[in-house]
Design a protein around this motif. Structure first.
Motif, PDB file in Angstrom:
ATOM      1  N   LEU A  76       0.793  -1.227   0.000  1.00 27.53           N
ATOM      2  CA  LEU A  76       0.000   0.000   0.000  1.00 27.53           C
ATOM      3  C   LEU A  76       0.832   1.286   0.000  1.00 27.53           C
ATOM      4  O   LEU A  76       0.522   2.223  -0.753  1.00 27.53           O
ATOM      5  CB  LEU A  76      -0.962  -0.024   1.192  1.00 27.53           C
ATOM      6  N   PRO A  77       1.909   1.394   0.781  1.00 27.74           N
ATOM      7  CA  PRO A  77       2.660   2.663   0.811  1.00 27.74           C
ATOM      8  C   PRO A  77       3.482   2.927  -0.445  1.00 27.74           C
ATOM      9  O   PRO A  77       4.012   4.029  -0.604  1.00 27.74           O
ATOM     10  CB  PRO A  77       3.592   2.488   2.027  1.00 27.74           C
ATOM     11  N   HIS A  78       3.581   1.943  -1.344  1.00 22.89           N
ATOM     12  CA  HIS A  78       4.504   2.070  -2.470  1.00 22.89           C
ATOM     13  C   HIS A  78       3.741   2.055  -3.795  1.00 22.89           C
ATOM     14  O   HIS A  78       4.005   1.245  -4.683  1.00 22.89           O
ATOM     15  CB  HIS A  78       5.546   0.961  -2.412  1.00 22.89           C
ATOM     16  N   ALA A  79       2.806   2.973  -3.928  1.00 20.83           N
ATOM     17  CA  ALA A  79       1.986   3.078  -5.138  1.00 20.83           C
ATOM     18  C   ALA A  79       2.684   3.942  -6.184  1.00 20.83           C
ATOM     19  O   ALA A  79       3.750   4.524  -5.934  1.00 20.83           O
ATOM     20  CB  ALA A  79       0.620   3.666  -4.791  1.00 20.83           C
ATOM     21  N   MET A  80       2.056   4.070  -7.356  1.00 18.18           N
ATOM     22  CA  MET A  80       2.644   4.876  -8.427  1.00 18.18           C
ATOM     23  C   MET A  80       2.543   6.371  -8.137  1.00 18.18           C
ATOM     24  O   MET A  80       3.196   7.172  -8.804  1.00 18.18           O
ATOM     25  CB  MET A  80       1.987   4.557  -9.766  1.00 18.18           C
ATOM     26  N   GLY A  81       1.732   6.744  -7.155  1.00 13.48           N
ATOM     27  CA  GLY A  81       1.665   8.140  -6.744  1.00 13.48           C
ATOM     28  C   GLY A  81       0.395   8.862  -7.123  1.00 13.48           C
ATOM     29  O   GLY A  81       0.179  10.004  -6.699  1.00 13.48           O
ATOM     30  N   ASN A  82      -0.485   8.227  -7.914  1.00 17.05           N
ATOM     31  CA  ASN A  82      -1.641   8.951  -8.438  1.00 17.05           C
ATOM     32  C   ASN A  82      -2.687   9.286  -7.390  1.00 17.05           C
ATOM     33  O   ASN A  82      -3.627  10.033  -7.685  1.00 17.05           O
ATOM     34  CB  ASN A  82      -2.289   8.155  -9.576  1.00 17.05           C
ATOM     35  N   GLY A  83      -2.544   8.800  -6.163  1.00 21.66           N
ATOM     36  CA  GLY A  83      -3.460   9.215  -5.105  1.00 21.66           C
ATOM     37  C   GLY A  83      -3.111  10.558  -4.507  1.00 21.66           C
ATOM     38  O   GLY A  83      -3.911  11.138  -3.752  1.00 21.66           O
ATOM     39  N   HIS A  84      -1.940  11.091  -4.828  1.00 18.60           N
ATOM     40  CA  HIS A  84      -1.463  12.355  -4.251  1.00 18.60           C
ATOM     41  C   HIS A  84      -1.948  13.542  -5.076  1.00 18.60           C
ATOM     42  O   HIS A  84      -1.941  13.491  -6.310  1.00 18.60           O
ATOM     43  CB  HIS A  84       0.066  12.330  -4.202  1.00 18.60           C
ATOM     44  N   PRO A  85      -2.364  14.631  -4.425  1.00 22.10           N
ATOM     45  CA  PRO A  85      -2.865  15.790  -5.192  1.00 22.10           C
ATOM     46  C   PRO A  85      -1.806  16.496  -6.031  1.00 22.10           C
ATOM     47  O   PRO A  85      -2.163  17.294  -6.905  1.00 22.10           O
ATOM     48  CB  PRO A  85      -3.430  16.715  -4.110  1.00 22.10           C
ATOM     49  N   ALA A  86      -0.516  16.217  -5.801  1.00 21.20           N
ATOM     50  CA  ALA A  86       0.535  16.803  -6.629  1.00 21.20           C
ATOM     51  C   ALA A  86       1.013  15.832  -7.702  1.00 21.20           C
ATOM     52  O   ALA A  86       2.086  16.014  -8.273  1.00 21.20           O
ATOM     53  CB  ALA A  86       1.713  17.254  -5.772  1.00 21.20           C
ATOM     54  N   PHE A  87       0.207  14.806  -7.990  1.00 24.86           N
ATOM     55  CA  PHE A  87       0.515  13.877  -9.078  1.00 24.86           C
ATOM     56  C   PHE A  87      -0.154  14.382 -10.344  1.00 24.86           C
ATOM     57  O   PHE A  87      -1.378  14.508 -10.420  1.00 24.86           O
ATOM     58  CB  PHE A  87      -0.002  12.477  -8.739  1.00 24.86           C
ATOM     59  N   PHE A  88       0.652  14.667 -11.368  1.00 22.05           N
ATOM     60  CA  PHE A  88       0.137  15.186 -12.632  1.00 22.05           C
ATOM     61  C   PHE A  88       0.604  14.341 -13.815  1.00 22.05           C
ATOM     62  O   PHE A  88       0.697  14.829 -14.938  1.00 22.05           O
ATOM     63  CB  PHE A  88       0.588  16.637 -12.825  1.00 22.05           C
ATOM     64  N   GLY A  89       0.933  13.067 -13.557  1.00 21.33           N
ATOM     65  CA  GLY A  89       1.511  12.228 -14.589  1.00 21.33           C
ATOM     66  C   GLY A  89       0.467  11.502 -15.417  1.00 21.33           C
ATOM     67  O   GLY A  89      -0.627  11.176 -14.942  1.00 21.33           O
ATOM     68  N   TRP A  90       0.836  11.233 -16.668  1.00 18.25           N
ATOM     69  CA  TRP A  90       0.014  10.459 -17.601  1.00 18.25           C
ATOM     70  C   TRP A  90      -1.452  10.916 -17.535  1.00 18.25           C
ATOM     71  O   TRP A  90      -1.732  12.109 -17.530  1.00 18.25           O
ATOM     72  CB  TRP A  90       0.170   8.967 -17.309  1.00 18.25           C
ATOM     73  N   VAL A 447       6.688  13.672 -26.508  1.00 15.97           N
ATOM     74  CA  VAL A 447       7.231  14.416 -27.644  1.00 15.97           C
ATOM     75  C   VAL A 447       6.056  15.073 -28.349  1.00 15.97           C
ATOM     76  O   VAL A 447       5.091  14.402 -28.739  1.00 15.97           O
ATOM     77  CB  VAL A 447       7.997  13.498 -28.620  1.00 15.97           C
ATOM     78  N   TYR A 448       6.123  16.388 -28.482  1.00 19.56           N
ATOM     79  CA  TYR A 448       5.048  17.143 -29.124  1.00 19.56           C
ATOM     80  C   TYR A 448       5.657  18.061 -30.172  1.00 19.56           C
ATOM     81  O   TYR A 448       6.590  18.809 -29.876  1.00 19.56           O
ATOM     82  CB  TYR A 448       4.273  17.959 -28.079  1.00 19.56           C
ATOM     83  N   GLU A 449       5.138  17.948 -31.388  1.00 23.99           N
ATOM     84  CA  GLU A 449       5.661  18.709 -32.528  1.00 23.99           C
ATOM     85  C   GLU A 449       7.161  18.508 -32.677  1.00 23.99           C
ATOM     86  O   GLU A 449       7.914  19.437 -32.974  1.00 23.99           O
ATOM     87  CB  GLU A 449       5.309  20.188 -32.398  1.00 23.99           C
ATOM     88  N   GLY A 450       7.599  17.271 -32.430  1.00 20.88           N
ATOM     89  CA  GLY A 450       8.986  16.913 -32.632  1.00 20.88           C
ATOM     90  C   GLY A 450       9.943  17.339 -31.541  1.00 20.88           C
ATOM     91  O   GLY A 450      11.153  17.153 -31.678  1.00 20.88           O
ATOM     92  N   ARG A 451       9.419  17.877 -30.441  1.00 19.33           N
ATOM     93  CA  ARG A 451      10.284  18.360 -29.371  1.00 19.33           C
ATOM     94  C   ARG A 451       9.921  17.697 -28.046  1.00 19.33           C
ATOM     95  O   ARG A 451       8.753  17.393 -27.774  1.00 19.33           O
ATOM     96  CB  ARG A 451      10.161  19.884 -29.230  1.00 19.33           C
ATOM     97  N   GLU A 452      10.956  17.478 -27.212  1.00 19.95           N
ATOM     98  CA  GLU A 452      10.730  16.929 -25.874  1.00 19.95           C
ATOM     99  C   GLU A 452       9.885  17.907 -25.058  1.00 19.95           C
ATOM    100  O   GLU A 452      10.163  19.115 -25.027  1.00 19.95           O
ATOM    101  CB  GLU A 452      12.061  16.678 -25.170  1.00 19.95           C
ATOM    102  N   THR A 453       8.866  17.367 -24.401  1.00 14.68           N
ATOM    103  CA  THR A 453       7.871  18.216 -23.742  1.00 14.68           C
ATOM    104  C   THR A 453       7.407  17.557 -22.452  1.00 14.68           C
ATOM    105  O   THR A 453       7.288  16.334 -22.385  1.00 14.68           O
ATOM    106  CB  THR A 453       6.653  18.415 -24.672  1.00 14.68           C
ATOM    107  N   MET A 454       7.151  18.349 -21.454  1.00 14.55           N
ATOM    108  CA  MET A 454       6.485  17.862 -20.247  1.00 14.55           C
ATOM    109  C   MET A 454       4.987  18.086 -20.379  1.00 14.55           C
ATOM    110  O   MET A 454       4.554  19.045 -21.022  1.00 14.55           O
ATOM    111  CB  MET A 454       7.011  18.586 -19.010  1.00 14.55           C
ATOM    112  N   ARG A 455       4.229  17.199 -19.744  1.00 13.48           N
ATOM    113  CA  ARG A 455       2.778  17.368 -19.773  1.00 13.48           C
ATOM    114  C   ARG A 455       2.233  17.075 -18.378  1.00 13.48           C
ATOM    115  O   ARG A 455       2.528  16.038 -17.782  1.00 13.48           O
ATOM    116  CB  ARG A 455       2.125  16.446 -20.806  1.00 13.48           C
ATOM    117  N   ALA A 456       1.480  18.005 -17.878  1.00 11.93           N
ATOM    118  CA  ALA A 456       0.838  17.854 -16.575  1.00 11.93           C
ATOM    119  C   ALA A 456      -0.653  17.666 -16.792  1.00 11.93           C
ATOM    120  O   ALA A 456      -1.310  18.515 -17.395  1.00 11.93           O
ATOM    121  CB  ALA A 456       1.091  19.083 -15.707  1.00 11.93           C
ATOM    122  N   CYS A 457      -1.175  16.541 -16.321  1.00 12.95           N
ATOM    123  CA  CYS A 457      -2.596  16.253 -16.451  1.00 12.95           C
ATOM    124  C   CYS A 457      -3.246  16.397 -15.078  1.00 12.95           C
ATOM    125  O   CYS A 457      -2.862  15.709 -14.126  1.00 12.95           O
ATOM    126  CB  CYS A 457      -2.798  14.842 -16.998  1.00 12.95           C
TER     127      CYS A 457
END
Length: 493
Positions: A76-90, A447-457
């Motif tokens: 339980l303590p070792h999740a991917m992190g998506n339960g945290h309000p500062a998780f913006f991945g995928w 990768v967006y428009e051919g460039r490395e990009t971060m994305r926060a969801c």
């Protein structure tokens, strides 16, 4: 048989189950309560990783209490992190509490949801209808079912498209296979989710069947698309499918669905809309007009386990004509026959799965717990937070927006001072993992428009402006560290 023996279920006594279950629910609740004060994600300790990988198969039974202790301590303590309000991945939301409880109940019932007069079958009909109603898609009984996710739902929908196009050309694809039939062509935007080309490949169309959809600056060049369709017909191919996205994965952009629907109707193509992540954005009054045309799609995929927070897995395939799916999938063995005259067939006649889990209970519970108004509020708030994050990014000199957000995804890049231009791509590629390792926020890259990009969801109902500020601070700090390391060494990799 003794009373105690009669109460045995084979995996433990009911008293032990009740006692252990209460303790485990307390542990889960304590974990969820403490999450905001913990790191978003941290690598597993080496010894725990090794222990989990090398667990020996036990020779005898393990008590439920011992199993629960291991789950609470080591899993339980070792999740991917998506339960945290500062998780913006995928595109991974936290689980809705109503869905968590419903998952326990569904597991206790453990049906195979195919046919019959029992609650799980009828509840799936309702859950599918509710999902269609939420996004404004016309729905008839049998014209939809729950799946493991949008990848499976896309295969289901595009199998219907393949069957209809093949039949129109005089070919029975189920009897003769796709290779003996017409050469079908699909028109797919470059930003479409990878599940679309994968489905086409699995259905035997092959990647060579895919043509790009001309969308300069997000606007459809209808004349160019019609010219491409005409050229394919002249070459002996059969244009069959046109795909649009109701919220792309990279930036959350909404394709011009109304124009795509018009071309599809005029050219007699199956129009499929990938709404896995973004279709629920139609509930935001500020965006609703951008979704015009989605209601005219021949098929639509949704992922309730994304924006709605239904615990994984829960996808949905919706089609305008139930018979398109029944024609593609129906095989009725004698042991699954229904009485003649049934309004719809078994669920197994409309998709890939014969044994099907009870996904509907957690979907129904999650939607019912919030109601339409609560879901609307959540969608509107997530989109507003995305706009706020875009403002924070634009204000920061060492960051730049990659695209103006439409829904709840924000794509941006770092440009820290002191980083040589020829190292900027490598820095942005390495940046998401550097942010993750710091533990205060979680963001992923693309990768967006051919460039490395971060994305926060932004999907977590508990995310706040403070979490956005933390994300920006962490990205700037990590980018600065990487830039310093790059200036001192030969490579960021």
């Amino acid at each position: 048989m003794s009373q105690s023996a009669s109460r045995r279920l084979g995996t433990g006594d009911l008293d032990e189950f009740r006692r252990t279950g209460h303790a485990l629910i307390d542990a889960v609740a304590d974990h969820l309560e403490a999450l905001p004060g913990r790191p978003v994600w941290q690598p597993l300790p080496d010894d725990l990783r090794a222990a989990l990988l090398e667990l020996p198969l036990p020779d005898g039974p393990t008590e439920l209490e011992a199993l629960a202790e291991t789950m609470a301590r080591d899993v339980l303590p070792h999740a991917m992190g998506n339960g945290h309000p500062a998780f913006f991945g995928w595109v991974n939301s936290p689980p809705a509490l109503a869905g968590v409880l419903a998952s326990l109940t569904a597991a206790a019932m453990n049906p195979s949801v195919v046919s019959g007069d029992h609650a799980d079958v009828h509840l799936e009909r309702t859950a599918v209808r509710w999902l269609a109603e939420l996004v404004g898609y016309p729905h008839a009984p049998g014209a939809g079912l729950l799946t493991s996710g949008a990848s499976a739902a896309t295969i289901v929908c595009l199998a219907g498209a393949r069957g209809r196009a093949s039949a129109a050309a005089g070919h029975d694809v189920r009897r003769g296979g796709p290779e003996r039939g017409p050469r079908l062509v699909a028109y797919v935007p470059s930003e479409a989710h990878s599940c679309v080309p994968r489905a086409l490949e699995l259905l035997g169309l092959g990647s060579d069947s895919i043509r790009p959809v001309p969308l300069p600056d997000g606007r459809l060049d209808a004349d160019a698309l019609r010219a491409a369709i005409a050229a394919d017909r002249a070459a002996g191919a059969t244009p069959a499918l046109l795909v649009g996205s109701a919220g792309t994965v990279n930036t959350g952009a909404i394709d011009p669905l109304d124009m795509l629907a018009e071309v599809a109707a005029a050219e007699q193509l199956w129009f499929h809309v990938d709404g896995a992540y973004g279709a629920f954005g139609v509930l935001d009054p500020a965006l609703a007009t951008r979704y015009r045309g989605m209601e005219n799609a021949d098929s639509l995929t949704l992922d309730p386990h994304k924006w709605l927070g239904v615990p994984v897995d829960a996808g949905c395939a919706l089609v305008r004509r139930a018979d398109d799916l029944r024609d593609a999938f129906s095989v009725v063995p004698p042991y699954l026959r229904q009485d003649a005259g049934a309004e719809v067939g078994t669920f197994a006649e409309y998709g890939l799965e014969q044994t099907r889990p009870f996904r509907a209970l957690k979907t129904w519970a999650t939607i019912a717990a919030r109601g339409r108004s609560g879901i609307v509020d959540q969608v509107v708030r997530a989109n507003a937070l995305a706009r706020e994050l875009a403002v924070l990014v634009a204000r920061e000199p060492s960051l730049e927006l990659a695209a103006t957000p439409e829904t709840s995804i924000v794509a941006f890049r770092a440009r820290p001072p002191g980083c040589a231009p020829d190292r900027m791509e490598a820095l942005n590629r390495a940046l998401p993992e550097a942010v993750q390792a710091r533990g205060q926020a979680f963001v992923t890259g693309t990768v967006y428009e051919g460039r490395e990009t971060m994305r926060a969801c932004i999907l977590h109902p508990g995310s706040t402006e403070a979490d956005l500020a933390t994300l920006v601070t962490e990205v700037v700090a990590a980018a600065g560290d990487l830039a310093t390391a790059a200036s001192a060494g030969p490579s960021l990799s």
